[in-house]
Design an enzyme around this catalytic site. Sequence first.
Site, short mmCIF file in Angstrom:
data_model
loop_
_atom_site.label_atom_id
_atom_site.label_comp_id
_atom_site.label_asym_id
_atom_site.label_seq_id
_atom_site.Cartn_x
_atom_site.Cartn_y
_atom_site.Cartn_z
N ALA A 138 0.80 -1.23 0.00
CA ALA A 138 0.00 0.00 0.00
C ALA A 138 0.84 1.29 0.00
O ALA A 138 0.62 2.16 -0.84
CB ALA A 138 -0.97 -0.03 1.17
N GLN A 196 3.46 -14.01 -1.59
CA GLN A 196 4.33 -12.87 -1.29
C GLN A 196 5.26 -13.16 -0.12
O GLN A 196 6.37 -12.64 -0.06
CB GLN A 196 3.49 -11.62 -1.00
CG GLN A 196 2.76 -11.04 -2.20
CD GLN A 196 1.32 -11.51 -2.27
OE1 GLN A 196 1.01 -12.63 -1.86
NE2 GLN A 196 0.44 -10.67 -2.78
N ASP A 252 -3.38 -2.28 4.46
CA ASP A 252 -3.67 -1.60 3.20
C ASP A 252 -4.63 -0.44 3.38
O ASP A 252 -4.59 0.53 2.64
CB ASP A 252 -4.24 -2.60 2.19
CG ASP A 252 -3.17 -3.54 1.67
OD1 ASP A 252 -2.63 -3.27 0.59
OD2 ASP A 252 -2.84 -4.52 2.36
#
Length: 325
Positions: free
Chosen positions: A48, A175, A216
């Site tokens: 983000a 990730q 985020d």
Amino acid sequence: MAPPPLRWDSERLHVLDQTALPFEQRELVLATAGEVADAIRRLAVRGAPLIGVAAGYGLAMAAVAGDDVDAAAALLRDARPTAVNLAWAVDRVRQAAGAGPDAARAEAERIHAAEDAASAAIADAGSQLLAGVRTVLTHCNTGALAAGGQGTALAVVRALHGVRVLATETRPLLQGARLTAWELREAGVPYELVVDAAAPGLIAGGEVDAVVTGCDRVAANGDVANKVGTYPLALAARAAEIPFVVAGPTSSIDADTPTGADIVIEERGADEVRAAGGAAVALPDTPVRNPAFDVTPAAVVTERGVARPVNAQTMRALLETPGAR
């Protein structure tokens, strides 16, 4: 040595293509707002705070090129809907562009510098909050590949000297396995990779002292949207009575979104779930749900301090701290 995740040369944006990591270190050179939006959409640049920085530079490049700034801003804002940092940075540079392209470029550079400074402050606040922990579990990727400076949650981890990290693989795009493990290895931090489903059991078994994640978007009441799979970690941490901490800059706080129920959760493509590492794991017509995020109540650590307890009043106090956002 790996190139930095994001580098601005005053004219073009250089980003480390995160879709190629950890096996290849490939740098992309982005020259237009459209190229930046595409890189954000396909996760070549992600996290983000970092996509906010990238989008700011993308809009600045549009202003310098004499492109339609409003159209470029809409393109960038729509690249990913959940991370509030993206719209926040675009709106700041869009407003600055009214004073000319040089002002737009300067504003993008200010955003980048502020996010770098926020990372250092988050690391300091988080390491004080979690002093004494020895094993930390983290989810998704929250290092320099996701934010300014050394990141958010991983910046806290790196400031906690002598810790061991359990990193979840983070399905469907891995990730944690691809990016967090790589960053911890590069930093010399001891770590072990675990499958997502194993994490709650490890917490229940007493093998984890604290869970630290990024975010985020944080709603006005403190609800946190983060990578899907965060919510069960929070439940496990609560049951085990260990700290569950979310680390992120104040640019991730959305005062205009009252609660987590009001956050738009991005649904990504079905093929991300039907495959792993490019290899099919399900039949091509398998029905899929693929929410990229879930919503969790949490303790929130920012560069302006810690919201504790987390509620609308403590979140507002963070945003009203001089210098915030």
